[in-house]
Motif scaffolding. Structure first.
Motif, PDB file in Angstrom:
ATOM      1  N   PRO A  35      38.822  41.899  51.225  1.00  0.00           N
ATOM      2  CA  PRO A  35      40.042  42.714  51.280  1.00  0.00           C
ATOM      3  C   PRO A  35      39.701  44.194  51.181  1.00  0.00           C
ATOM      4  N   THR A  36      40.577  45.015  51.672  1.00  0.00           N
ATOM      5  CA  THR A  36      40.344  46.454  51.636  1.00  0.00           C
ATOM      6  C   THR A  36      40.454  46.990  50.215  1.00  0.00           C
TER       7      THR A  36
ATOM      8  N   GLY B 265      43.622  44.413  57.776  1.00  0.00           N
ATOM      9  CA  GLY B 265      43.747  44.105  56.354  1.00  0.00           C
ATOM     10  C   GLY B 265      42.448  43.709  55.701  1.00  0.00           C
ATOM     11  N   LEU B 266      41.320  43.722  56.426  1.00  0.00           N
ATOM     12  CA  LEU B 266      40.024  43.340  55.862  1.00  0.00           C
ATOM     13  C   LEU B 266      39.010  44.446  56.141  1.00  0.00           C
TER      14      LEU B 266
ATOM     15  N   HIS C 287      42.854  37.211  57.167  1.00  0.00           N
ATOM     16  CA  HIS C 287      43.145  38.102  56.042  1.00  0.00           C
ATOM     17  C   HIS C 287      43.978  37.403  54.973  1.00  0.00           C
TER      18      HIS C 287
ATOM     19  N   THR D  45      41.401  35.184  53.064  1.00  0.00           N
ATOM     20  CA  THR D  45      40.493  35.961  52.223  1.00  0.00           C
ATOM     21  C   THR D  45      41.204  36.542  51.009  1.00  0.00           C
ATOM     22  N   SER D  46      42.445  36.944  51.178  1.00  0.00           N
ATOM     23  CA  SER D  46      43.171  37.615  50.089  1.00  0.00           C
ATOM     24  C   SER D  46      43.940  36.649  49.199  1.00  0.00           C
TER      25      SER D  46
ATOM     26  N   ASP E 144      40.733  36.547  64.112  1.00  0.00           N
ATOM     27  CA  ASP E 144      42.037  36.606  63.465  1.00  0.00           C
ATOM     28  C   ASP E 144      42.426  35.289  62.812  1.00  0.00           C
TER      29      ASP E 144
END
Length: 675
Positions: A533-534, A477-478, A598, A601-602, A291
């Motif tokens: 990301p998703t 979220g990933l 997340h 990454t985003s 996390d």
């Protein structure tokens, strides 16, 4: 063969007159009976068979138990031959239930005694009465058991109460009756020897109380209250109480747990566990939660083979590398994720191992006074609570090299302390395995791979002598974007229909030493985990770009439609644009130090989304700033439109690139999760 003998015996007894057959069937519910029992049973059945005829029958044997005095004719016990008694009992129970109930009723009536006052000279009669009563009226037997047990415990006859409870527990089909009988048995065991109570008895009594419903009978209510008081007392007593096992063998007591209960010695079994961890730890699962960009949370769950153990004992819970010796100080173990478990600290663990090796050296015969074995035995036996692992390992090394120590013992000692053992004090029950869990944190490194992906590098240390499974939890979220193993034993992906998509599972292959083995039975595995990301987040960014393109075109065309009039309608476009900016800027939270993975990454996608919002607001604001400048509005709206269009194309490319495997580094071996 026994079946054929029983059939022959039944055939022979069926040749007797009907009255005699009925009497023998009624006597079959007794293991032993006297002349008075025969007379009472015959009178109740209404048969004219004399007791002397029963004694003289070849189907009856005399009780040969030794007596201090020769029993009188009235006290002499007889019994139907065992094979015939079992055959008659089973036939009557299955084929003649009415006769079965009548026989038990007659027996229960014969043994019935008043409970007020309690006939202490006929306690066995109460036990017989309850056994026969439970066969025909179990609910009545349960109520009478509670009354009798209450009176017997008050009078000091705990053993009789326990025997009565045992016969009811075996005969009653009702769960509550069996639970009440178990509670009475526990009470009888504790009150029969209150200074020698085993911890397993207290634990079992507490479990029975937790499952037993609220009693309605006053005697049962008083018994349950007494049981709860005893559980509380023996759980929270301040002074340690030595158990019966510890009294019989004082050398087996190793430690006293925080509740003051002695731990029965398990040093020798602990040495076996440490020497062969795979026998004690049947499965080890290490779950990693990512996390954060700098810290990973590791949760270790081990399943322990404790089916053949009982009571409170020392159990090998896990193995950690020597470099993590300080982890034992703050380790918090829990049993099945709920109940906390006591863990031996480094010094306590050293003391337990030293005592076990000391007992092994003493068991090898009487050593000479100046021999190395005698010196090692003395030093191991006096190893204090403040002794460290260095002193213990030095003594074990000397033991392995001592020539006057048996070769088998040297080999046994040679397998010790290759790891830092995690030793827990567990309440184990026969036939039930145990499961313990603990958590710790370790550092990790995160790097960005392109605009839409991040890679987390981890270094894992696993005990190679147990069966390991790794689980990597995908942060919220990933989505997973590849797995790479840089070094260490091979990891095999585990695919299951029930597996959660956010969980990546791997089994560790290989056994024995490798070039990555660090010499203490540990293997170090380095992995890279890719996350992106998703698809929903990529779609949200593209939808935001499309909406900003629409706002840019709308702002320009509204300038032609509303030229020369008040620009209140265009101001509505500005208000909508500001609302768009606020909506997509809500997650811009400042993170001090480590930030969620997340968010890290985003971050490029959020930059693209926010920049689209800014240019869209600019395109809508320019006409309001100068309503007569069509050229400026055309330039700003065009730039905003093509900028948003370009970002949509870029996001589509980033989305496709994020789905590709991670770039392979030097000497990296690909282990793909797909397929």
């Amino acid at each position: 063969m026994t079946h054929s003998v029983a059939q022959q015996a039944l055939a022979r007894i069926d040749r007797l007159p009907t009255d005699e057959v009925r009497l023998f069937e009624a006597l079959a519910v007794h293991q032993w009976f006297t002349a008075d029992v025969v007379t009472y049973t015959a009178a109740d059945l209404g048969v004219g068979v004399q007791a002397e005829r029963v004694y003289a029958s070849t189907f009856v044997v005399v009780d040969r138990a030794l007596f201090f005095e020769t029993p009188s004719h009235d006290d002499q016990q007889y019994g139907v031959r065992p094979v015939l008694r079992d055959a008659l009992y089973q036939r009557m129970r299955s084929d003649r239930p009415a006769a079965y109930r009548q026989a038990h009723r007659i027996a229960a009536t014969y043994y019935h005694q008043s409970l007020n006052p309690l006939r202490t000279d006929r306690l066995t009669w109460y036990v017989h009465e309850l056994r026969h009563l439970a066969a025909v009226r179990p609910e009545l037997a349960s109520r009478r058991l509670a009354t009798f047990a209450h009176g017997a415990l008050i009078a000091g006859y705990a053993e009789a109460a326990g025997r009565a409870a045992a016969v009811v527990a075996d005969a009653s089909p009702a769960l509550d009756d069996r639970l009440l009988a178990g509670i009475i048995q526990g009470l009888a065991e504790i009150l029969n020897a209150p200074t020698q109570v085993e911890h397993g008895t207290v634990v079992q009594l507490d479990s029975l109380l937790a499952r037993y419903a609220v009693p309605l009978d006053p005697a049962a209510t008083r018994l349950v209250s007494l049981a709860r008081d005893l559980v509380t007392y023996y759980t929270e007593r301040p002074d340690p109480v030595t158990t019966l096992t510890a009294l019989a063998a004082p050398g087996v007591t190793a430690a006293v747990d925080p509740r003051g209960l002695p731990v029965l010695g398990g040093e020798l079994r602990l040495l076996q566990d440490i020497a062969a961890p795979s026998r004690a730890i049947t499965a080890r699962t290490q779950r990693v939660e990512l996390d954060s960009t700098t810290v990973a949370l590791h949760q270790v769950t081990t399943k322990l083979a404790t089916e053949d153990r009982a009571g409170r004992t020392m159990v090998l819970a896990d193995l950690v590398p020597w470099s993590r010796e300080d982890r034992l100080e703050g380790l918090r173990l829990s049993e099945r994720g709920s109940r906390p478990v006591t863990v031996l600290g480094p010094n306590e663990m050293v003391r337990a191992v030293a005592r076990g090796v000391h007992r092994l050296l003493d068991a090898g015969g009487e050593p000479t006074e100046n021999s190395t074995r005698a010196e090692l035995a003395r030093r191991l036996g006096t190893l204090g609570w403040r002794s460290g692992t260095d002193e213990l390992t030095a003594l074990l090394d000397r033991t392995r090299q001592a020539q006057d120590v048996d070769e088998s013992l040297r080999r046994r000692v040679g397998g010790l302390m290759r790891h830092m053992p995690v030793v827990a004090l567990l309440d184990v029950h026969p036939g039930l395995p145990s499961e313990v869990t603990y958590e710790f944190q370790e550092d990790c490194t995160t790097r960005r791979v392109g605009w839409g992906r991040a890679a987390v590098s981890l270094s894992l240390t696993l005990p190679r002598e147990v069966r390991n499974r790794l689980e990597f939890v995908t942060p919220d979220g990933l989505a997973p974007a590849g797995f790479w193993q840089r070094s260490g034993d091979p990891l095999v992906p585990v695919h299951s229909e029930r597996s959660v998509s956010a969980l990546q599972r791997f089994d560790v292959e290989g056994a024995g030493g490798t070039e990555d083995d660090d010499g203490e039975g540990m293997a170090r595995i380095e992995v890279d985990l890719g996350f992106r990301p998703t698809d929903q987040e990529f779609g949200d960014v593209q939808r935001t770009g499309a909406l900003c393109m629409l706002i840019s075109v709308t702002a320009f065309f509204l300038l032609f439609l509303l030229q020369g009039t008040a620009m209140w309608t265009v101001l509505a476009t500005v208000v909508a644009s500001v609302g768009l900016l606020v909506d997509f800027s809500r997650d811009r939270v400042q993170h001090h130090g480590s930030e969620p993975l997340h968010v890290y990454t985003s971050k490029p996608l959020r930059f693209i989304r926010n920049s689209n919002t800014v240019v869209a607001i600019a395109a809508a604001a320019v006409p309001n700033a100068n309503t007569g400048t069509l050229f400026a509005s055309l330039i700003v709206s065009g730039v905003a439109f093509f900028y948003c269009l370009g970002t949509c194309v870029v996001v589509a490319g980033v989305r496709r690139a994020a789905a590709r495997p991670l770039p392979q580094g030097t000497s990296e071996v690909e282990t793909s999760l797909r397929g």
